[in-house]
Design an enzyme around this catalytic site. Structure first.
Site, PDB file in Angstrom:
ATOM      1  N   SER A  12       0.963  -1.300  -0.045  1.00  0.00           N
ATOM      2  CA  SER A  12      -0.070  -0.067   0.025  1.00  0.00           C
ATOM      3  C   SER A  12       0.880   1.512  -0.034  1.00  0.00           C
ATOM      4  CB  SER A  12      -1.079  -0.033   1.312  1.00  0.00           C
ATOM      5  OG  SER A  12      -1.848   0.892   1.159  1.00  0.00           O
ATOM      6  N   ASP A  66      -2.526   5.986  -3.809  1.00  0.00           N
ATOM      7  CA  ASP A  66      -1.329   5.399  -3.162  1.00  0.00           C
ATOM      8  C   ASP A  66      -0.742   4.211  -3.906  1.00  0.00           C
ATOM      9  OD1 ASP A  66      -3.525   3.863  -2.726  1.00  0.00           O
ATOM     10  OD2 ASP A  66      -3.257   3.228  -0.649  1.00  0.00           O
ATOM     11  N   ASP A 119      -1.121   1.011  -3.978  1.00  0.00           N
ATOM     12  CA  ASP A 119      -2.065   0.075  -4.624  1.00  0.00           C
ATOM     13  C   ASP A 119      -3.242   0.714  -5.091  1.00  0.00           C
ATOM     14  OD1 ASP A 119      -3.056   0.457  -2.119  1.00  0.00           O
ATOM     15  OD2 ASP A 119      -3.504  -1.769  -1.920  1.00  0.00           O
ATOM     16  N   ASP A 123      -5.726   1.965  -3.930  1.00  0.00           N
ATOM     17  CA  ASP A 123      -7.209   1.709  -3.233  1.00  0.00           C
ATOM     18  C   ASP A 123      -7.526   3.005  -2.574  1.00  0.00           C
ATOM     19  OD1 ASP A 123      -5.446   1.558  -1.071  1.00  0.00           O
ATOM     20  OD2 ASP A 123      -6.349  -0.341  -0.284  1.00  0.00           O
TER      21      ASP A 123
END
Length: 449
Positions: free
Chosen positions: A100, A241, A243, A245
């Site tokens: 993340s 960010d 990843d 999400d």
């Protein structure tokens, strides 16, 4: 070996804490637990741009293949893409390799079930028990029963991009947008989506090298985006960010719009279009008092959960709430997705702005964000939760909230990983709440250390 799964999968420094051996075991155990009913389960694997992603992908794949499961590799894609593609392909599970918003030396492994939801605690516990107790779930199959590895990178990216485009039903042609892709998982698909919708786009932090993910960019470091929006006279900036999400936005004046502001703006749009189920929004205990007041002024209510997107989703599934999320920009639109999706959130935000006929700054200014002060109280680990039943501390909290006359609040939370109790106070007068938070933290330290 201690507990493996944290609040969002298994995470650690790649090749030190999160090793190939652990990746192999997670692949084996995950395939076993998530697909007990299938002779040949199919499991999707996606990843972000970290240098360790290839290594861990191979390790997890080997574990799955050794159990007779097939692997579908979809390459570098956002976490929510895996949640969607699991359902699209009819796979039995999905795996995301990402840490993340963390820096490149970290990586993580998280699972989705066949319906695109993150795993329940009980399922994670089953996987964890197999690994910690070193249970051999492998039947040592051979020959044609071994799994196969398939590649679907270009196809999967196009399918996910088409899904995102299908969720945008307003015209954004000519709208000037700056995208910050955090040198992460969104670096290809975000540009593809916004460009195809006709927006005038500029893209920064979209040259990943395996080491620069989240480095001075993305939703946790939006300073470069703020400058770019102002310099290019853009209508809005959008930062994802690693990843993708999460989303943090920047208005045309270069000011940050966090998850609370974006949730309010999108909730208002959903209310106006008759899609705000039950006239409610779901948020965590960390959402700002100003957010609560703005939602109340809209004639709606906020359902409050513990910190963590899994708790937000859990509440939304029970109530049917259409939108929920966190200050961090992890926002769930339940009608469209089973998890937070930064690009989907960006599209919903652009839709809200276009339908309102106003600038992003004008919509943002409808919420007054109260200053927040956070202080840590050092306590003994076994005493971290005692404040909740301590009459003296509870009386002090009540006294402080009465002192602020409805224009402030006190929140105390035990740290999940350290011998600390976190004291957060919101209010209009920052110097005053700073002193109040410091005094309360000192009381907690004196009483429970």
């Amino acid at each position: 070996m201690g507990k493996l799964f944290g609040t969002d999968g298994v995470r650690g420094v790649a090749n030190s804490e999160l090793t190939t051996e652990l990746g192999f075991k997670l692949g084996k155990a995950g395939a076993f637990v998530l697909s007990k009913e299938k002779e040949r389960p199919a499991i999707l694997i996606g990843k972000d741009t970290r240098i360790s992603g290839d290594m861990l992908e191979d390790a997890i794949s080997a574990g799955i293949l050794s159990m007779g499961g097939d692997v579908i590799r979809v390459g570098i894609l956002p976490t929510p893409a895996i949640a969607y593609l699991v359902r699209h392909y009819g796979a039995d599970a999905g795996v995301v390799i990402s840490a993340s918003h963390n820096t490149f030396e970290y990586n993580g492994i998280k699972f989705f079930n066949g319906e695109g939801f993150k795993l329940d605690d009980e399922i994670e516990d089953q996987i964890e028990e197999i690994i910690i107790r070193d249970i051999d779930v492998n039947s040592h199959i051979t020959g044609s029963r071994l799994g196969r590895s398939l590649t679907a990178e270009a196809e999967a990216l196009g399918i996910y991009a088409d899904f995102l485009k299908s969720k945008m039903d307003v015209d954004v042609q000519g709208m000037k947008v700056v995208l910050d892709c955090a040198n992460g998982a969104a670096y290809k698909v975000a540009e593809k989506v916004f460009e195809s919708l006709g927006a005038e786009i500029a893209v920064i932090a979209n040259e990943p090298d395996g080491l620069n993910i989240n480095l001075g960019c993305g939703s946790t470091h939006p300073e470069m985006l703020q400058q770019a929006v102002v310099n290019q006279k853009a209508d809005i900036g959008l930062a994802f960010d690693g990843d993708a999400d999460r989303l943090i936005a920047v208005d045309e004046l270069g000011r940050i719009m966090d998850g609370d502001k974006m949730m309010y703006i999108c909730a208002k749009m959903l209310k106006d279009t008759g899609e705000l189920t039950g006239c409610r929004v779901t948020a965590t205990v960390m959402s700002n008092l100003g957010f609560h007041k703005a939602i109340a002024a809209m004639g709606c209510k906020v359902d409050v959960t513990a910190v963590g997107d899994r708790y937000v989703l859990e509440s939304m599934l029970k109530t049917g709430c259409a939108i929920g999320g966190e200050q961090s920009g992890h926002i769930i639109f339940l009608k469209h997705s089973t998890t937070g999706d930064g690009i989907l959130s960006a599209l919903q935000l652009l839709k809200s702005i276009k339908l309102s006929g106003e600038k992003a700054s004008a919509l943002s200014d409808r919420i007054t964000i109260y200053p927040q002060v956070l202080k840590n109280a050092t306590v003994k680990n076994e005493n971290k939760k005692k404040y909740a039943s301590d009459p003296e501390i509870q009386a002090e909290i009540a006294r402080l909230e009465e002192l602020m006359s409805g224009e402030g609040r006190v929140l105390i939370r035990p740290s999940g990983t350290e011998p600390l109790v976190r004291v957060m106070i919101e209010g209009k007068d920052q110097p005053a709440i700073t002193a109040l938070a410091g005094n309360l933290a000192a009381k907690l330290t004196a009483k429970f250390s």
